[in-house]
Scaffold this active site. Structure first.
Site: not given
Length: 430
Positions: A12, A189, A136, A49, A14, A207, A306, A107
């Site tokens: 679920l 970024g 992560g 999409r 992508c 968290k 990431g 989370k």
């Protein structure tokens, strides 16, 4: 022996993480099969999409009907990486009802509705794993839930948001202001176009709720976590921190009260000594410091976000859940037997660094010291600088309750000689 019937997996979402999960499932298919004991087959990918090109994913697997996908009835594992509360909550519940176990990186949902999701999983005899929801690729959930299950965890103190750590580290190392550091984080970024969830502490608070619940075997919800953002941290705060031999980090702090009868969970910027291991965590990295009775002090460190690092944690859960599926068992569920109350922020005890703008004239320090004494807050050190009728007064306290400190600050603001309270910073990690 290898089971020939594959484990059927639905994905679920992508995006950045989901696409990495799909890629690793494909490129490491043989290794995953050997580790699990059965092949793993990706049978559907739900997206919003469908026209977007997704390299390495068979277009025939892509669907916009996530509900129909989780209702198939032949799924073994559903991997949820869409985030948010809805439709993720409904889809996970539906997956349980139709026979699938769930691996999630969500989370926000787990912090808000973790207890209900665990109950639904237990009712249906399914697994709910979520290592990727906190920090992560850093292995943290499983050590707390399994490796330290026989120990008593007293405190979890950590940097759990890479964006905020990058910004504060840049301010510390270069002297940059908050906005300048945020602009650089955005350009690289590390920060979203709207960084509110990160810089105001919402991400870290979610968290913290998850970590506190697991560490203390107590249900801790998002509303139980005190939250304070870092947008008011200034270069002057860092200058003061350096004079104390400290730096500033946005910390998630979960701990037992002194008598062990209650717990607290909070997120806020704090000064920590340069000698503390968390002080050396640089850039967008995360680190969590765990203190327990038997194990002592443990630190978990690594990339906290990431696509690939988070996907690594997701795939680790997928292997564990797959093994459970083959053996007909489930892993550890929620443990809330302790049912400790969550104390309000006012009962938290720590040290404080208070910076005041005051009139530069005789008797001001005595007035300020009297206010601290009247509220039961003991002063450790005082530093004063003055020029042309204006002065700054920096007070560092001994340990006091947050309620006592709040009362002190309210009273200080009413003094004619106090022009303003420039900053209040908690001092942790000592």
């Amino acid at each position: 022996m290898m089971r020939t019937r594959p484990l059927k997996v639905a994905l679920l979402g992508c995006g950045v993480v989901g696409s990495e999960v799909a890629r690793i499932m494909t490129t490491h298919a043989d290794d995953l099969a050997a580790r699990i004991g059965a092949p793993v087959e990706l049978v559907g990918v739900a997206v919003r999409r469908p026209d977007r090109v997704r390299e390495g994913i068979d277009p025939a697997l892509v669907t916009t009907d996530a509900t129909a996908l989780v209702k198939r009835g032949d799924l073994d594992i559903v991997v949820e990486v869409i985030g948010g509360i809805e439709p993720a909550r409904t889809l996970i519940g539906t997956a349980f009802e139709h026979g699938a176990s769930v691996v999630s990186a969500n989370k926000a949902l787990l912090a808000q509705d973790g207890a209900a999701l665990h109950a639904a999983a237990e009712e249906q005899g399914r697994d709910l794993y979520y290592e990727a929801a906190v920090a992560g690729a850093i292995l943290l959930i499983r050590p707390l839930r399994e490796s330290l299950a026989g120990d008593k965890v007293n405190r979890v103190l950590g940097i759990v948001n890479g964006t905020t750590n990058f910004i504060l580290d840049k301010m510390d190392s270069t002297g940059a202001g908050y906005q300048e550091a945020l602009d650089e984080a955005t350009a690289l970024g590390y920060a979203e176009a709207d960084p509110t969830a990160d810089v105001e502490g919402f991400d870290a608070a979610a968290k913290a709720a998850i970590l506190a619940g697991i560490a203390f075997h107590t249900r801790v919800g998002l509303d139980d976590v005190y939250r304070e953002g870092m947008t008011e941290v200034t270069a002057a705060d860092f200058a003061s921190a350096k004079e104390m031999g400290c730096t500033i980090k946005l910390l998630a702090i979960c701990e037992r009260a002194g008598d062990g009868a209650s717990v607290t969970a909070r997120v806020h910027p704090a000064m920590i000594p340069l000698s503390h291991p968390l002080a050396s965590v640089r850039g967008a990295y995360n680190a969590v410091f765990v203190e327990s009775d038997a194990s002592g002090q443990l630190m978990f460190y690594g990339p906290g976000a990431g696509g690939a690092p988070t996907a690594s944690a997701v795939l680790g859960d997928l292997v564990a859940v797959g093994r459970n599926r083959i053996s007909g068992t489930t892993g550890p569920g929620a443990s809330a037997y302790a049912a400790l109350p969550v104390s309000p922020m006012g009962e938290v005890v720590t040290r404080y660094h208070i910076s005041l703008d005051v009139a530069d004239k005789p008797g001001v320090l005595a007035q300020v010291a009297t206010v601290f004494a009247e509220h039961g807050v003991s002063i450790d050190t005082v530093r004063q600088q003055g020029k042309d009728g204006e002065a700054s007064l920096v007070v560092v306290t001994h340990r006091a309750s947050d309620a006592a400190l709040g009362g002190t600050v309210d009273a200080l603001r009413k003094l004619d000689t106090v022009r303003g309270v420039a900053s209040i910073m908690r001092v942790e990690g000592e």
